[in-house]
Design a protein around this motif. Structure first.
Motif, PDB file in Angstrom:
ATOM      1  N   THR A  24      25.639 154.770 -49.153  1.00  0.00           N
ATOM      2  CA  THR A  24      26.146 153.954 -48.051  1.00  0.00           C
ATOM      3  C   THR A  24      25.457 154.345 -46.756  1.00  0.00           C
ATOM      4  N   VAL A  25      24.999 153.356 -45.999  1.00  0.00           N
ATOM      5  CA  VAL A  25      24.409 153.598 -44.682  1.00  0.00           C
ATOM      6  C   VAL A  25      25.548 153.939 -43.721  1.00  0.00           C
ATOM      7  N   ILE A  26      25.443 155.090 -43.036  1.00  0.00           N
ATOM      8  CA  ILE A  26      26.514 155.518 -42.132  1.00  0.00           C
ATOM      9  C   ILE A  26      26.101 155.531 -40.658  1.00  0.00           C
ATOM     10  N   VAL A  31      24.753 149.534 -40.913  1.00  0.00           N
ATOM     11  CA  VAL A  31      25.879 150.425 -41.210  1.00  0.00           C
ATOM     12  C   VAL A  31      26.810 149.721 -42.197  1.00  0.00           C
ATOM     13  N   GLY A  32      27.202 150.452 -43.231  1.00  0.00           N
ATOM     14  CA  GLY A  32      28.107 149.928 -44.250  1.00  0.00           C
ATOM     15  C   GLY A  32      27.396 149.313 -45.445  1.00  0.00           C
ATOM     16  N   ALA A  33      26.080 149.143 -45.371  1.00  0.00           N
ATOM     17  CA  ALA A  33      25.337 148.596 -46.511  1.00  0.00           C
ATOM     18  C   ALA A  33      25.380 149.589 -47.665  1.00  0.00           C
ATOM     19  N   ASN A  34      25.413 149.064 -48.891  1.00  0.00           N
ATOM     20  CA  ASN A  34      25.551 149.911 -50.080  1.00  0.00           C
ATOM     21  C   ASN A  34      24.479 149.628 -51.115  1.00  0.00           C
ATOM     22  N   LEU A  35      24.148 150.677 -51.862  1.00  0.00           N
ATOM     23  CA  LEU A  35      23.237 150.584 -52.991  1.00  0.00           C
ATOM     24  C   LEU A  35      23.841 151.409 -54.120  1.00  0.00           C
ATOM     25  N   GLY A  48      19.330 147.257 -46.801  1.00  0.00           N
ATOM     26  CA  GLY A  48      18.804 146.424 -45.737  1.00  0.00           C
ATOM     27  C   GLY A  48      17.298 146.447 -45.603  1.00  0.00           C
ATOM     28  N   ASN A  49      16.635 147.210 -46.489  1.00  0.00           N
ATOM     29  CA  ASN A  49      15.179 147.320 -46.435  1.00  0.00           C
ATOM     30  C   ASN A  49      14.686 147.632 -47.853  1.00  0.00           C
ATOM     31  N   GLU A  51      11.874 148.745 -49.106  1.00  0.00           N
ATOM     32  CA  GLU A  51      11.190 150.022 -49.297  1.00  0.00           C
ATOM     33  C   GLU A  51      12.186 151.182 -49.273  1.00  0.00           C
ATOM     34  N   LEU A  52      13.158 151.126 -48.380  1.00  0.00           N
ATOM     35  CA  LEU A  52      14.199 152.154 -48.337  1.00  0.00           C
ATOM     36  C   LEU A  52      15.002 152.134 -49.633  1.00  0.00           C
ATOM     37  N   ASP A  53      15.343 150.942 -50.121  1.00  0.00           N
ATOM     38  CA  ASP A  53      16.063 150.822 -51.396  1.00  0.00           C
ATOM     39  C   ASP A  53      15.293 151.533 -52.505  1.00  0.00           C
ATOM     40  N   ARG A  54      13.982 151.285 -52.583  1.00  0.00           N
ATOM     41  CA  ARG A  54      13.155 151.861 -53.637  1.00  0.00           C
ATOM     42  C   ARG A  54      13.137 153.393 -53.565  1.00  0.00           C
ATOM     43  N   ILE A  55      12.952 153.922 -52.371  1.00  0.00           N
ATOM     44  CA  ILE A  55      12.872 155.374 -52.190  1.00  0.00           C
ATOM     45  C   ILE A  55      14.214 156.043 -52.456  1.00  0.00           C
ATOM     46  N   VAL A  56      15.274 155.479 -51.923  1.00  0.00           N
ATOM     47  CA  VAL A  56      16.605 156.066 -52.104  1.00  0.00           C
ATOM     48  C   VAL A  56      17.025 155.991 -53.572  1.00  0.00           C
ATOM     49  N   ALA A  57      16.758 154.871 -54.233  1.00  0.00           N
ATOM     50  CA  ALA A  57      17.098 154.741 -55.660  1.00  0.00           C
ATOM     51  C   ALA A  57      16.345 155.786 -56.478  1.00  0.00           C
TER      52      ALA A  57
END
Length: 68
Positions: A24-26, A31-35, A48-49, A51-57
């Motif tokens: 969760t983006v804090i 803010v509040g977006a989830n993966l 929300g991005n 590339e960020l989704d790919r790296i965080v996953a």
């Protein structure tokens, strides 16, 4: 056909005792977006991005595989 929410999927994975991470983006934009990340499943949601989704996953799956 009923669409299953991210939280319903998260809850089901917990009940099944299947490794899962809910990110969760804090702070900052989105803010509040989830993966939701779990081995053998495509990530659900977005931070929300793409590339960020790919790296965080990738990093979350690494932590799950390490047993953290």
């Amino acid at each position: 056909m009923k669409t299953v929410s991210l939280y319903e999927t998260f809850s089901a994975r917990l009940r099944e005792r299947t490794p899962v991470a809910l990110i969760t983006v804090i702070d900052g934009p989105h803010v509040g977006a989830n993966l939701l990340v779990s081995p053998a499943l495509e990530p659900l949601g977005t931070l929300g991005n793409a590339e960020l989704d790919r790296i965080v996953a990738r990093d979350a799956l690494g932590e799950i595989e390490a047993g953290r």
